[in-house]
Scaffold this motif. Sequence first.
Motif, PDB file in Angstrom:
ATOM      1  N   UNK A 126       0.855  -1.189   0.000  1.00 11.45           N
ATOM      2  CA  UNK A 126       0.000   0.000   0.000  1.00 11.45           C
ATOM      3  C   UNK A 126       0.886   1.233   0.000  1.00 11.45           C
ATOM      4  N   UNK A 127       0.920   1.940  -1.094  1.00 13.38           N
ATOM      5  CA  UNK A 127       1.848   3.047  -1.260  1.00 13.38           C
ATOM      6  C   UNK A 127       1.152   4.320  -1.722  1.00 13.38           C
ATOM      7  N   UNK A 128       1.864   5.423  -1.568  1.00 19.90           N
ATOM      8  CA  UNK A 128       1.389   6.727  -2.035  1.00 19.90           C
ATOM      9  C   UNK A 128       2.542   7.454  -2.710  1.00 19.90           C
ATOM     10  N   UNK A 129       2.190   8.301  -3.639  1.00 20.11           N
ATOM     11  CA  UNK A 129       3.174   9.189  -4.252  1.00 20.11           C
ATOM     12  C   UNK A 129       2.530  10.552  -4.431  1.00 20.11           C
ATOM     13  N   UNK A 130       3.067  11.536  -3.730  1.00 25.13           N
ATOM     14  CA  UNK A 130       2.550  12.906  -3.850  1.00 25.13           C
ATOM     15  C   UNK A 130       3.413  13.690  -4.825  1.00 25.13           C
ATOM     16  N   UNK A 131       2.736  14.370  -5.764  1.00 24.26           N
ATOM     17  CA  UNK A 131       3.411  15.182  -6.768  1.00 24.26           C
ATOM     18  C   UNK A 131       3.017  16.635  -6.566  1.00 24.26           C
ATOM     19  N   UNK A 132       4.014  17.479  -6.377  1.00 28.73           N
ATOM     20  CA  UNK A 132       3.779  18.910  -6.212  1.00 28.73           C
ATOM     21  C   UNK A 132       4.375  19.645  -7.406  1.00 28.73           C
ATOM     22  N   UNK A 133       3.555  20.376  -8.178  1.00 34.33           N
ATOM     23  CA  UNK A 133       4.063  21.048  -9.378  1.00 34.33           C
ATOM     24  C   UNK A 133       5.128  22.091  -9.042  1.00 34.33           C
ATOM     25  N   UNK A 134       6.142  22.157  -9.866  1.00 32.35           N
ATOM     26  CA  UNK A 134       7.163  23.184  -9.735  1.00 32.35           C
ATOM     27  C   UNK A 134       6.810  24.438 -10.539  1.00 32.35           C
ATOM     28  N   UNK A 135       6.207  24.242 -11.711  1.00 32.62           N
ATOM     29  CA  UNK A 135       5.908  25.377 -12.587  1.00 32.62           C
ATOM     30  C   UNK A 135       4.788  26.228 -11.994  1.00 32.62           C
ATOM     31  N   UNK A 136       4.976  27.527 -12.014  1.00 31.55           N
ATOM     32  CA  UNK A 136       3.999  28.446 -11.414  1.00 31.55           C
ATOM     33  C   UNK A 136       2.640  28.355 -12.098  1.00 31.55           C
ATOM     34  N   UNK A 137       2.629  28.219 -13.421  1.00 29.53           N
ATOM     35  CA  UNK A 137       1.359  28.185 -14.156  1.00 29.53           C
ATOM     36  C   UNK A 137       0.506  27.009 -13.716  1.00 29.53           C
ATOM     37  N   UNK A 138       1.136  25.832 -13.546  1.00 28.44           N
ATOM     38  CA  UNK A 138       0.387  24.663 -13.115  1.00 28.44           C
ATOM     39  C   UNK A 138       0.035  24.747 -11.639  1.00 28.44           C
TER      40      UNK A 138
END
Length: 219
Positions: A148-160
């Motif tokens: 049971x896993x998770x992966x959090x993605x946080x955008x680097x680009x300001x527009x996104x």
Amino acid sequence: MISGIPKTVRRLLPCLLTGLLASSPALASGVDATWILRQLAQPAPSQTNFVELRGSALLKEPLRVEGQYRRPDAGTLVREVRTPYAETTTIADGQVSIARAGKPPRVFALQRVPELADLQASFGAMLAGDLAALEQNYRLQPSGSAQRWQLQLTPKAEALARRVRAVTLHGQNAELRCIETQPAKGEVQRTLLGGAATAAAAVRDAAALNGLCSAGGTR
């Protein structure tokens, strides 16, 4: 005008991100982003059913949108909504096409919405196993275990980042079962996939549906 592009287009790609990963040190629990990428990479053609849950303080239970995601070839992404309405969104050749029965398709150039173009590029990088390209666009935080896993993605680009605060993938073993998209404004949107979408067929309670996402689909 970009403001005239339907919200459907802006929602589409975050829900199609079935594994945007970059290299990271191995965790004590035994999973890292590289391991997750190996589990999720799929060559075309591929398809999966989905149940999209849109929360609202005005609703007793989340609004459900059901259908199927398809990738008929390496350059095409299709989102077919079947319930509660019929709509097909196709992304291919730098364009987004939205089709409904009895109406001419609405077509937009993907380059008119740079954040969506970035998301499409990231999705392609995931499928190709291009970790360096993914790392350019997202900060990644894996957690959990192989079961049971998770992966959090946080955008680097300001527009996104102005539109999407974070995307969290929830999986169990080799299966991606849920994607949580936290917009910069508004309620969290959850998309159940594969086995979790199947399990949601007989579930109506909001807490139980959300639990299918956060618990990796084991109930």
